[in-house]
Design a protein around this motif. Sequence first.
Motif, PDB file in Angstrom:
ATOM      1  N   GLU A 118      60.130  37.761   3.412  1.00  0.00           N
ATOM      2  CA  GLU A 118      60.770  38.160   2.164  1.00  0.00           C
ATOM      3  C   GLU A 118      62.240  38.526   2.388  1.00  0.00           C
ATOM      4  OE1 GLU A 118      58.407  41.369   0.700  1.00  0.00           O
ATOM      5  OE2 GLU A 118      56.647  40.111   0.405  1.00  0.00           O
ATOM      6  N   ASP A 119      62.518  39.190   3.498  1.00  0.00           N
ATOM      7  CA  ASP A 119      63.867  39.669   3.772  1.00  0.00           C
ATOM      8  C   ASP A 119      64.796  38.597   4.325  1.00  0.00           C
ATOM      9  OD1 ASP A 119      62.961  42.133   2.978  1.00  0.00           O
ATOM     10  OD2 ASP A 119      62.849  42.987   4.995  1.00  0.00           O
ATOM     11  N   SER A 120      64.242  37.572   4.956  1.00  0.00           N
ATOM     12  CA  SER A 120      65.077  36.577   5.626  1.00  0.00           C
ATOM     13  C   SER A 120      64.585  35.160   5.326  1.00  0.00           C
ATOM     14  CB  SER A 120      65.065  36.827   7.143  1.00  0.00           C
ATOM     15  OG  SER A 120      65.831  35.852   7.799  1.00  0.00           O
ATOM     16  N   PRO A 121      65.052  34.586   4.240  1.00  0.00           N
ATOM     17  CA  PRO A 121      64.645  33.217   3.906  1.00  0.00           C
ATOM     18  C   PRO A 121      64.892  32.230   5.048  1.00  0.00           C
ATOM     19  CG  PRO A 121      65.835  34.185   2.075  1.00  0.00           C
ATOM     20  CD  PRO A 121      65.946  35.147   3.241  1.00  0.00           C
ATOM     21  N   ARG A 122      65.925  32.488   5.842  1.00  0.00           N
ATOM     22  CA  ARG A 122      66.243  31.601   6.973  1.00  0.00           C
ATOM     23  C   ARG A 122      65.103  31.541   7.992  1.00  0.00           C
ATOM     24  NH1 ARG A 122      70.868  32.904  11.395  1.00  0.00           N
ATOM     25  NH2 ARG A 122      69.127  33.264  12.770  1.00  0.00           N
ATOM     26  N   ASP A 123      64.362  32.647   8.115  1.00  0.00           N
ATOM     27  CA  ASP A 123      63.291  32.721   9.105  1.00  0.00           C
ATOM     28  C   ASP A 123      61.910  32.351   8.552  1.00  0.00           C
ATOM     29  OD1 ASP A 123      64.899  33.588  11.311  1.00  0.00           O
ATOM     30  OD2 ASP A 123      65.074  35.525  10.307  1.00  0.00           O
ATOM     31  N   GLN A 124      61.825  31.997   7.283  1.00  0.00           N
ATOM     32  CA  GLN A 124      60.531  31.694   6.684  1.00  0.00           C
ATOM     33  C   GLN A 124      59.767  30.582   7.408  1.00  0.00           C
ATOM     34  OE1 GLN A 124      61.273  31.072   2.522  1.00  0.00           O
ATOM     35  NE2 GLN A 124      61.441  33.265   2.107  1.00  0.00           N
ATOM     36  N   PRO A 125      60.407  29.460   7.750  1.00  0.00           N
ATOM     37  CA  PRO A 125      59.645  28.417   8.451  1.00  0.00           C
ATOM     38  C   PRO A 125      59.095  28.885   9.803  1.00  0.00           C
ATOM     39  CG  PRO A 125      61.714  27.517   7.617  1.00  0.00           C
ATOM     40  CD  PRO A 125      61.774  29.005   7.428  1.00  0.00           C
ATOM     41  N   THR A 126      59.876  29.653  10.536  1.00  0.00           N
ATOM     42  CA  THR A 126      59.429  30.146  11.841  1.00  0.00           C
ATOM     43  C   THR A 126      58.237  31.076  11.688  1.00  0.00           C
ATOM     44  OG1 THR A 126      61.676  29.971  12.691  1.00  0.00           O
ATOM     45  CG2 THR A 126      60.147  31.378  13.913  1.00  0.00           C
ATOM     46  N   VAL A 127      58.330  32.003  10.738  1.00  0.00           N
ATOM     47  CA  VAL A 127      57.234  32.945  10.516  1.00  0.00           C
ATOM     48  C   VAL A 127      55.987  32.200  10.042  1.00  0.00           C
ATOM     49  CG1 VAL A 127      56.471  34.913   9.145  1.00  0.00           C
ATOM     50  CG2 VAL A 127      58.763  34.903  10.108  1.00  0.00           C
ATOM     51  N   ALA A 128      56.162  31.237   9.165  1.00  0.00           N
ATOM     52  CA  ALA A 128      55.015  30.454   8.686  1.00  0.00           C
ATOM     53  C   ALA A 128      54.347  29.720   9.851  1.00  0.00           C
ATOM     54  CB  ALA A 128      55.464  29.468   7.615  1.00  0.00           C
ATOM     55  N   ASN A 129      55.142  29.178  10.758  1.00  0.00           N
ATOM     56  CA  ASN A 129      54.571  28.492  11.925  1.00  0.00           C
ATOM     57  C   ASN A 129      53.797  29.454  12.816  1.00  0.00           C
ATOM     58  OD1 ASN A 129      55.573  25.992  11.176  1.00  0.00           O
ATOM     59  ND2 ASN A 129      57.446  26.218  12.364  1.00  0.00           N
ATOM     60  N   VAL A 130      54.336  30.654  13.011  1.00  0.00           N
ATOM     61  CA  VAL A 130      53.653  31.652  13.838  1.00  0.00           C
ATOM     62  C   VAL A 130      52.323  32.042  13.195  1.00  0.00           C
ATOM     63  CG1 VAL A 130      53.739  34.049  14.640  1.00  0.00           C
ATOM     64  CG2 VAL A 130      55.712  32.548  14.970  1.00  0.00           C
ATOM     65  N   LEU A 131      52.349  32.308  11.904  1.00  0.00           N
ATOM     66  CA  LEU A 131      51.121  32.709  11.222  1.00  0.00           C
ATOM     67  C   LEU A 131      50.093  31.583  11.203  1.00  0.00           C
ATOM     68  CD1 LEU A 131      52.603  34.795   8.294  1.00  0.00           C
ATOM     69  CD2 LEU A 131      51.350  35.645  10.288  1.00  0.00           C
ATOM     70  N   THR A 132      50.558  30.362  11.060  1.00  0.00           N
ATOM     71  CA  THR A 132      49.647  29.219  11.099  1.00  0.00           C
ATOM     72  C   THR A 132      49.010  29.091  12.475  1.00  0.00           C
ATOM     73  OG1 THR A 132      50.937  28.060   9.420  1.00  0.00           O
ATOM     74  CG2 THR A 132      49.478  26.723  10.785  1.00  0.00           C
ATOM     75  N   ALA A 133      49.817  29.232  13.511  1.00  0.00           N
ATOM     76  CA  ALA A 133      49.287  29.152  14.876  1.00  0.00           C
ATOM     77  C   ALA A 133      48.350  30.321  15.153  1.00  0.00           C
ATOM     78  CB  ALA A 133      50.432  29.143  15.885  1.00  0.00           C
ATOM     79  N   TYR A 134      48.687  31.490  14.666  1.00  0.00           N
ATOM     80  CA  TYR A 134      47.857  32.682  14.888  1.00  0.00           C
ATOM     81  C   TYR A 134      46.492  32.518  14.222  1.00  0.00           C
ATOM     82  CZ  TYR A 134      46.118  37.439  14.614  1.00  0.00           C
ATOM     83  OH  TYR A 134      45.342  38.560  14.707  1.00  0.00           O
ATOM     84  N   GLY A 135      46.481  31.940  13.047  1.00  0.00           N
ATOM     85  CA  GLY A 135      45.222  31.765  12.326  1.00  0.00           C
ATOM     86  C   GLY A 135      44.539  30.453  12.655  1.00  0.00           C
ATOM     87  N   GLY A 136      44.936  29.825  13.739  1.00  0.00           N
ATOM     88  CA  GLY A 136      44.382  28.534  14.129  1.00  0.00           C
ATOM     89  C   GLY A 136      42.936  28.600  14.572  1.00  0.00           C
ATOM     90  N   PRO A 137      42.439  27.525  15.150  1.00  0.00           N
ATOM     91  CA  PRO A 137      41.026  27.408  15.497  1.00  0.00           C
ATOM     92  C   PRO A 137      40.483  28.532  16.377  1.00  0.00           C
ATOM     93  CG  PRO A 137      42.149  25.319  15.796  1.00  0.00           C
ATOM     94  CD  PRO A 137      43.196  26.342  15.480  1.00  0.00           C
ATOM     95  N   SER A 138      41.286  29.059  17.291  1.00  0.00           N
ATOM     96  CA  SER A 138      40.759  30.100  18.175  1.00  0.00           C
ATOM     97  C   SER A 138      40.449  31.375  17.397  1.00  0.00           C
ATOM     98  CB  SER A 138      41.749  30.403  19.302  1.00  0.00           C
ATOM     99  OG  SER A 138      42.942  30.937  18.771  1.00  0.00           O
TER     100      SER A 138
END
Length: 103
Positions: free
Chosen positions: A68-88
Motif C-alpha cells: 500500500e505504501d510503495s506501489p513501486r514494490d508491489q510486484p516484488t511483494v506479490a512475488n514473495v507472497l506467491t512464493a511463500y504460499g506455494g506448494p510447500s
Amino acid sequence: MSYSPSSLALRLWSNMQVQDQLQVSQGELSVGKEGLITDRYTAAVVNLGDDAIDVRLGGIYALQRIMEDSPRDQPTVANVLTAYGGPSRRSGDPEEGHPPSED
C-alpha cells in the motif's frame, strides 16, 4: 516599493539557494523513505520464516502494508507472497491444525 538592482540580485540569489536546499532536502527524504521501506521489507520477509504462526501472519500483514505504501514494490511483494504460499505451504502442517494434502 522599489528595489535597487543589487538588492533584487541578492533576493533572486537567496530564493535560488532556498530552492536548491529544498530539492536537496526532498532528495534526502526520499532516500530515507526508501531505506525505511527496505528495512520493513527485510523484517517482514524474516518473519515469514518464523516458527510461530502469529509472527508469520504479522509478516504477511507487514508486506501488505508495504504494498500500500510503495506501489513501486508491489510486484516484488506479490512475488514473495506467491512464493511463500506455494506448494510447500499448501501441503499443510498437522501441528498447526492444517491437515496434510491428499496428493
